[in-house]
Design a protein around this motif. Structure first.
Motif, PDB file in Angstrom:
ATOM      1  N   PHE A   1      10.103  12.675  -2.035  1.00  2.00           N
ATOM      2  CA  PHE A   1       8.766  12.744  -3.107  1.00  2.00           C
ATOM      3  C   PHE A   1       7.993  11.598  -2.677  1.00  2.00           C
ATOM      4  O   PHE A   1       8.055  10.605  -3.241  1.00  2.00           O
ATOM      5  CB  PHE A   1       9.087  13.058  -4.463  1.00  2.00           C
ATOM      6  N   ASP A   2       6.858  11.999  -2.184  1.00  6.05           N
ATOM      7  CA  ASP A   2       5.622  11.012  -2.058  1.00  6.05           C
ATOM      8  C   ASP A   2       5.022  10.985  -3.098  1.00  6.05           C
ATOM      9  O   ASP A   2       4.125  12.143  -3.426  1.00  6.05           O
ATOM     10  CB  ASP A   2       4.721  11.233  -0.816  1.00  6.05           C
ATOM     11  N   GLU A   3       4.979  10.216  -4.338  1.00  7.53           N
ATOM     12  CA  GLU A   3       4.151  10.232  -5.540  1.00  7.53           C
ATOM     13  C   GLU A   3       3.309   9.175  -5.553  1.00  7.53           C
ATOM     14  O   GLU A   3       2.931   8.654  -6.552  1.00  7.53           O
ATOM     15  CB  GLU A   3       5.405   9.972  -6.495  1.00  7.53           C
ATOM     16  N   VAL A   4       2.563   8.810  -4.373  1.00  7.28           N
ATOM     17  CA  VAL A   4       1.619   7.793  -4.306  1.00  7.28           C
ATOM     18  C   VAL A   4       0.526   8.287  -5.347  1.00  7.28           C
ATOM     19  O   VAL A   4      -0.191   7.452  -6.190  1.00  7.28           O
ATOM     20  CB  VAL A   4       1.030   7.616  -3.059  1.00  7.28           C
ATOM     21  N   ILE A   5       0.076   9.514  -5.450  1.00  6.78           N
ATOM     22  CA  ILE A   5      -0.944  10.119  -6.431  1.00  6.78           C
ATOM     23  C   ILE A   5      -0.261  10.364  -7.789  1.00  6.78           C
ATOM     24  O   ILE A   5      -0.603  10.064  -8.717  1.00  6.78           O
ATOM     25  CB  ILE A   5      -1.708  11.218  -5.920  1.00  6.78           C
ATOM     26  N   SER A   6       0.803  11.266  -7.695  1.00  8.42           N
ATOM     27  CA  SER A   6       1.313  11.771  -8.953  1.00  8.42           C
ATOM     28  C   SER A   6       2.211  10.765  -9.725  1.00  8.42           C
ATOM     29  O   SER A   6       2.497  11.091 -10.943  1.00  8.42           O
ATOM     30  CB  SER A   6       2.340  13.044  -8.616  1.00  8.42           C
TER      31      SER A   6
ATOM     32  N   SER B   1       0.921  -1.170   0.194  1.00  8.24           N
ATOM     33  CA  SER B   1      -0.074   0.006   0.141  1.00  8.24           C
ATOM     34  C   SER B   1       0.931   1.279  -0.118  1.00  8.24           C
ATOM     35  O   SER B   1       2.162   1.215   0.251  1.00  8.24           O
ATOM     36  CB  SER B   1      -0.765   0.023   1.046  1.00  8.24           C
ATOM     37  N   GLY B   2       0.372   2.414  -0.273  1.00  2.00           N
ATOM     38  CA  GLY B   2       0.910   3.656  -0.165  1.00  2.00           C
ATOM     39  C   GLY B   2       1.429   4.100   1.409  1.00  2.00           C
ATOM     40  O   GLY B   2       2.466   4.469   1.258  1.00  2.00           O
ATOM     41  N   THR B   3       0.775   3.690   2.197  1.00  2.00           N
ATOM     42  CA  THR B   3       0.884   3.954   3.633  1.00  2.00           C
ATOM     43  C   THR B   3       2.243   3.142   3.821  1.00  2.00           C
ATOM     44  O   THR B   3       3.305   3.736   4.362  1.00  2.00           O
ATOM     45  CB  THR B   3      -0.175   3.518   4.602  1.00  2.00           C
ATOM     46  N   GLU B   4       2.290   1.948   3.478  1.00  2.00           N
ATOM     47  CA  GLU B   4       3.512   0.854   3.683  1.00  2.00           C
ATOM     48  C   GLU B   4       4.629   1.726   2.831  1.00  2.00           C
ATOM     49  O   GLU B   4       5.724   1.348   3.615  1.00  2.00           O
ATOM     50  CB  GLU B   4       3.177  -0.336   3.257  1.00  2.00           C
TER      51      GLU B   4
ATOM     52  N   GLY C   1       2.328   4.234  -5.328  1.00  2.00           N
ATOM     53  CA  GLY C   1       1.004   3.546  -4.935  1.00  2.00           C
ATOM     54  C   GLY C   1       0.090   3.694  -6.026  1.00  2.00           C
ATOM     55  O   GLY C   1       0.512   3.902  -7.055  1.00  2.00           O
ATOM     56  N   LYS C   2      -1.092   3.474  -5.458  1.00  2.00           N
ATOM     57  CA  LYS C   2      -2.104   3.687  -6.447  1.00  2.00           C
ATOM     58  C   LYS C   2      -2.084   3.237  -7.891  1.00  2.00           C
ATOM     59  O   LYS C   2      -2.091   1.922  -8.151  1.00  2.00           O
ATOM     60  CB  LYS C   2      -2.413   5.106  -6.421  1.00  2.00           C
ATOM     61  N   ILE C   3      -1.585   3.971  -8.684  1.00  2.00           N
ATOM     62  CA  ILE C   3      -1.632   3.435 -10.193  1.00  2.00           C
ATOM     63  C   ILE C   3      -0.411   2.391 -10.497  1.00  2.00           C
ATOM     64  O   ILE C   3      -0.806   1.355 -11.356  1.00  2.00           O
ATOM     65  CB  ILE C   3      -1.140   4.547 -11.276  1.00  2.00           C
TER      66      ILE C   3
ATOM     67  N   ALA D   1      -1.887  16.871  -3.539  1.00  2.00           N
ATOM     68  CA  ALA D   1      -3.421  16.591  -4.042  1.00  2.00           C
ATOM     69  C   ALA D   1      -4.331  15.683  -3.165  1.00  2.00           C
ATOM     70  O   ALA D   1      -5.229  15.118  -3.489  1.00  2.00           O
ATOM     71  CB  ALA D   1      -3.271  15.623  -5.284  1.00  2.00           C
ATOM     72  N   ASN D   2      -4.166  16.125  -1.809  1.00  2.00           N
ATOM     73  CA  ASN D   2      -5.040  15.363  -0.764  1.00  2.00           C
ATOM     74  C   ASN D   2      -5.903  16.341   0.161  1.00  2.00           C
ATOM     75  O   ASN D   2      -6.181  15.950   0.970  1.00  2.00           O
ATOM     76  CB  ASN D   2      -4.168  14.449  -0.143  1.00  2.00           C
ATOM     77  N   ASN D   3      -5.493  17.907  -0.332  1.00  2.00           N
ATOM     78  CA  ASN D   3      -6.137  18.917   0.600  1.00  2.00           C
ATOM     79  C   ASN D   3      -6.268  19.745  -0.645  1.00  2.00           C
ATOM     80  O   ASN D   3      -5.650  20.942  -0.209  1.00  2.00           O
ATOM     81  CB  ASN D   3      -5.281  19.118   1.642  1.00  2.00           C
TER      82      ASN D   3
ATOM     83  N   CYS E   1      -0.522  18.035   3.333  1.00  2.00           N
ATOM     84  CA  CYS E   1       0.101  16.766   2.562  1.00  2.00           C
ATOM     85  C   CYS E   1      -0.266  15.511   3.285  1.00  2.00           C
ATOM     86  O   CYS E   1      -0.017  15.436   4.550  1.00  2.00           O
ATOM     87  CB  CYS E   1       1.607  16.902   2.323  1.00  2.00           C
ATOM     88  N   TYR E   2      -0.716  14.524   2.662  1.00  2.00           N
ATOM     89  CA  TYR E   2      -1.180  13.093   3.336  1.00  2.00           C
ATOM     90  C   TYR E   2      -0.186  12.271   2.892  1.00  2.00           C
ATOM     91  O   TYR E   2       0.009  12.285   1.703  1.00  2.00           O
ATOM     92  CB  TYR E   2      -2.568  12.985   2.932  1.00  2.00           C
ATOM     93  N   HIS E   3       0.218  11.444   3.815  1.00  2.00           N
ATOM     94  CA  HIS E   3       1.127  10.406   3.453  1.00  2.00           C
ATOM     95  C   HIS E   3       0.564   9.100   4.054  1.00  2.00           C
ATOM     96  O   HIS E   3       1.617   8.374   4.351  1.00  2.00           O
ATOM     97  CB  HIS E   3       2.666  10.888   3.972  1.00  2.00           C
ATOM     98  N   GLY E   4      -0.708   8.952   4.076  1.00  2.00           N
ATOM     99  CA  GLY E   4      -0.828   7.682   4.637  1.00  2.00           C
ATOM    100  C   GLY E   4      -1.111   7.733   6.159  1.00  2.00           C
ATOM    101  O   GLY E   4      -1.067   8.718   6.727  1.00  2.00           O
TER     102      GLY E   4
HETATM  103  C1  LIG Z   1      -3.226   7.578  -1.178  1.00  2.00           C
HETATM  104  C2  LIG Z   1      -1.971   8.229  -0.469  1.00  2.00           C
HETATM  105  C3  LIG Z   1      -1.211   7.455   0.427  1.00  2.00           C
HETATM  106  C4  LIG Z   1      -1.683   6.303   1.092  1.00  2.00           C
HETATM  107  O1  LIG Z   1      -1.736   5.295   0.443  1.00  2.00           O
HETATM  108  P1  LIG Z   1      -2.775   3.969   0.790  1.00  2.00           P
HETATM  109  O2  LIG Z   1      -2.708   3.102  -0.431  1.00  2.00           O
HETATM  110  O3  LIG Z   1      -3.995   4.572   0.906  1.00  2.00           O
HETATM  111  O4  LIG Z   1      -2.104   3.533   2.057  1.00  2.00           O
HETATM  112  C5  LIG Z   1       0.089   8.121   0.744  1.00  2.00           C
HETATM  113  N1  LIG Z   1       0.540   9.277  -0.011  1.00  2.00           N
HETATM  114  C6  LIG Z   1      -0.313   9.823  -0.851  1.00  2.00           C
HETATM  115  C7  LIG Z   1       0.448  11.245  -1.517  1.00  2.00           C
HETATM  116  C8  LIG Z   1      -1.454   9.439  -1.057  1.00  2.00           C
HETATM  117  O5  LIG Z   1      -2.186  10.069  -1.990  1.00  2.00           O
END
Ligand SMILES: *Cc1c(COP(=O)(O)O)cnc(C)c1O
Length: 429
Positions: free
Chosen positions: A238-243, A116-119, A266-268, A210-212, A143-146
């Protein structure tokens, strides 16, 4: 519109799960109504269990860049799944997805898959701390990072406040290791490095926050973070879980041409299956077990079915013109709605980058979380309900962004523009 079956399913779900959901924002808490239970998705559309059809701009919160159930991903999963679901031993599917990514990304030499992105983020922070032998981290408000402990921390007021946790259950001692700063303010960052001299392991940022809302930062700011971290022997994450794979195959690092020390994905990356990853130079990744002393493991990490889905999806992203076409559709959607808003003198703007968009109920350029007026979310609530009734599905929060997939047609976009025009006027009356 009938949503009786969804309402009944939600009532039942509430007897099983806190708030009836397995991830909080799904509960529709900040918009009117109950969540819809989704039966299936195909292309740009989703269908709820009452049989209503929607053009989907949530796309599972970002992973579905090809839309729902794309043929190539479904086929890859089907082919993989009959050979077994998990082994806890290496498979070539892991090599294949890693090779595809590393060959097409200038910013990472080695990576590690997680689930997961959190992990991914949690592990990247541990790596930064292990590598630098420092404890404190800087994150930015908004900024959200899980949901890892030391990242569920929000800013108080003031420039370099120590974090107070934004979740119960986070020990104060953890929150104290997190310094929270406002975005778009390099002076605050410099001050934090002076105050906590030689104690800061890393800065973590969503390079495309992109989380707020969508709080696009200037390139000079991101470059400034690069220089400050270098100067202080601290790492830039760089937390690129979205980007990642969204604003281009190389994500925001490629978009801004800035090389961070560690990148999280993460995500994609998993094609709709649970996959995350973190990557860096070979030198930094050498700290990770079993090569080095930073421990990180996962029973289902690199799961072969999930790897196959990721490879199939990312292969499509690498095709020529893929990102240009997504961006053109997004521009069409945003430009037309913005022209209308200007003509009608509405304080509204569709802000976008690549195929990400955000509904900003303000005429001001917003670059930090504190500048979003919470009252503007009333407009979103009205608009969200109106759009649903007209068959357009947005994520149920005005702080969340929307996504365009390769499956969205020009007809989908044109229909959406017309419904939006009526909707924003109604919402802002
Ligand atoms: C979604 C997200 C996370 C968390 O990913 P999960 O798969 O929901 O645990 C972390 N960082 C960013 C930037 C996110 O958008």
């Amino acid at each position: 519109m009938k949503t009786k079956k969804s309402a009944a399913a939600f009532k039942k779900a509430k007897t099983f799960f806190p708030g009836g959901v397995n991830s909080p924002v799904r509960a529709f808490g900040s918009v009117d109504g109950d969540p819809l239970f989704i039966a299936k998705g195909k292309g740009s559309k989703i269908y709820d269990i009452d049989g209503n059809k929607y053009i989907d701009y949530c796309c599972s919160w970002g992973p579905l860049i090809l839309g729902h159930a794309p043929t190539s991903v479904v086929k890859a999963v089907q082919k993989s799944v009959v050979n077994g679901l998990s082994f806890g031993a290496p498979t070539v599917q892991e090599n294949e997805l890693a090779e595809l990514i590393i060959k097409n990304n200038r910013f990472i030499e080695k990576l590690r898959f997680v689930s997961s992105g959190t992990e991914a983020v949690m592990s990247a922070i541990r790596l930064a701390r292990g590598y630098t032998k420092k404890d404190k981290i800087i994150k930015f408000e908004g900024c959200y990072h899980g949901h890892a402990d030391h990242l569920l921390v929000k800013a108080g007021s003031g420039l370099a406040t120590f974090g107070t946790s934004s979740s119960a259950g986070v020990p104060e001692a953890f929150a104290n290791e997190t310094i929270v700063l406002p975005l778009n303010d390099l002076k605050a960052v410099e001050k934090a490095f002076a105050t906590h001299y030689n104690q800061i392991a890393c800065i973590i940022i969503e390079p495309v926050p992109a989380n707020n809302g969508l709080l696009l930062q200037g390139k000079e700011y991101l470059q400034g973070l690069r220089e400050i971290t270098k100067k202080h022997n601290s790492l830039l994450i760089f937390d690129e879980v979205i980007s990642g794979f969204r604003v281009g195959f190389e994500g925001a690092a490629g978009l801004y041409k800035i090389k961070p020390d560690i990148i999280t994905y993460g995500k994609i990356i998993g094609g709709g299956m649970p996959v995350g990853a973190y990557g860096s130079s070979a030198k930094i990744m050498k700290e990770i077990a079993p090569d080095g002393p930073v421990y990180q493991a996962g029973t289902l990490s690199g799961n072969p079915v999930a790897m196959s889905a990721g490879k199939a999806q990312l292969s499509e992203c690498l095709k020529k013109g893929f990102y240009n076409s997504l961006e053109a559709k997004t521009k069409l959607l945003c430009d037309e709605i913005n022209k209308f808003a200007t003509k009608e003198k509405l304080a509204f703007k569709m802000v976008s980058v690549g195929s990400i968009f955000w509904l900003r109920f303000s005429n001001k350029d917003i670059k930090s979380a504190a500048d979003i007026d919470p009252k503007s979310m009333n407009h979103f609530r009205i608009l969200h309900k109106f759009l649903l009734e007209k068959g357009i599905y947005l994520g149920p929060s005005g702080y969340e962004v929307g996504f365009i997939s390769a499956a969205h047609s020009n007809d989908d976009i044109k229909k959406t523009i017309e419904v939006f025009k009526v909707g924003i006027k109604k919402a802002m009356k």
